[in-house]
Design an enzyme around this catalytic site. Sequence first.
Site, PDB file in Angstrom:
ATOM      1  N   GLU A  28     -71.029 -38.556  39.316  1.00  0.00           N
ATOM      2  CA  GLU A  28     -70.365 -39.432  38.379  1.00  0.00           C
ATOM      3  C   GLU A  28     -70.766 -39.086  37.009  1.00  0.00           C
ATOM      4  OE1 GLU A  28     -74.424 -40.297  38.874  1.00  0.00           O
ATOM      5  OE2 GLU A  28     -72.896 -40.984  40.549  1.00  0.00           O
ATOM      6  N   ASP A  29     -69.958 -39.547  35.939  1.00  0.00           N
ATOM      7  CA  ASP A  29     -70.226 -39.088  34.606  1.00  0.00           C
ATOM      8  C   ASP A  29     -71.352 -40.061  33.962  1.00  0.00           C
ATOM      9  OD1 ASP A  29     -68.331 -37.241  34.458  1.00  0.00           O
ATOM     10  OD2 ASP A  29     -66.738 -38.852  33.738  1.00  0.00           O
ATOM     11  N   VAL A  30     -72.016 -39.872  32.999  1.00  0.00           N
ATOM     12  CA  VAL A  30     -72.907 -40.500  32.327  1.00  0.00           C
ATOM     13  C   VAL A  30     -72.725 -41.934  32.177  1.00  0.00           C
ATOM     14  CG1 VAL A  30     -72.401 -39.755  30.056  1.00  0.00           C
ATOM     15  CG2 VAL A  30     -74.775 -40.371  30.587  1.00  0.00           C
TER      16      VAL A  30
END
Length: 350
Positions: free
Chosen positions: A164-166
């Site tokens: 997942e993205d930050v």
Amino acid sequence: MCVWEFFRSSARLTLLKRCAKRLIPLTTSSLVLYFLCRYPHSCLLGRATACPDCFKPAKNKQSVFTRMAVTKALEKIKEEDFLKHFPCPPSSPKNLCVALEIQCNNGAVFVAGRYNKYSRNLPQTPWIIDGERKLESSVEELISEHLMAEFKADSFNFSSSGREDVDVRTLGNGRPFAIELVNPRRIHFTAEEMKGLQQTINNSSDKIQVRDLQLVTREAIGRMKEGEEEKTKTYSALIWTDKAIQKEDIAFLDDIKELKLDQKTPLRVLHRRPLAVRCRIIHTMKSEYIDEHHFRLHLKTQAGTYIKEFVHGDFGRTKPNIGSLLNRTADILELDVESVDVDWPPTLDN
């Protein structure tokens, strides 16, 4: 690299095949002895320059002379170059073997589980750009630091079922992950001890939680990656629109099934992923009206779908997208992963 591991690997088969062509009867012991006498580690370092693309430093690797690197080098080397370094039959050693160093290593131990990420300011792995670290921690580090301490390992390798993205949370049952602990000094843990280790990780931070922490085999980790693109994932996205909307304006999204997308590599990841057009599927959508400019969209998609780009369109690089379907500008404000539909690792009663 451990010489014994070298000759146990497929690289040993390559050596044996080449020697067999000349009908030279060599045993494993004589090969090991010959290699020790003629090619100590210092010589190997020099020979790495002959095949620099095979022996590249890698994160968490103590030596460039891994099994795969040596196998690759042996497959690429020309016959005449091979014979310069490994003549057949081999010349007799002129000096006695001397043990300069003896190392005792344990085989790697593998730990698997699922993690939840509750922070929108935490990357999955260390976030480093141009040699500069952007954030102080990561999911990988928050989990691995405790495993490294308990297993007393030299290094580790982290892998997971997607990422997942930050700024994206991972909720629900979490995302499957696995960690390879290299050369651990302790390898035996009871189920209760693993449960206690899981609790230690969970008590150390409010940004993540882990569940189903357990010891697994190397072969079992393959199940996490099997048919990865055929798996499904469920998301929840908070969406903004520039023009006012009513509930009936978004209701038609609920009726769309198996929507096929053409997604060109997003601009935000183009620096690290090849340019390509990927076909992805949105299986189902369910809209939840909030106000004139906001609604929440629950999506079940094919793994590997870029959700942010499906919402705002990425300057037309993802077609169709929410903006084009609604005939207005749309953007994503928040994104949560609600489920990763991978039936691994086994659920534990803890």
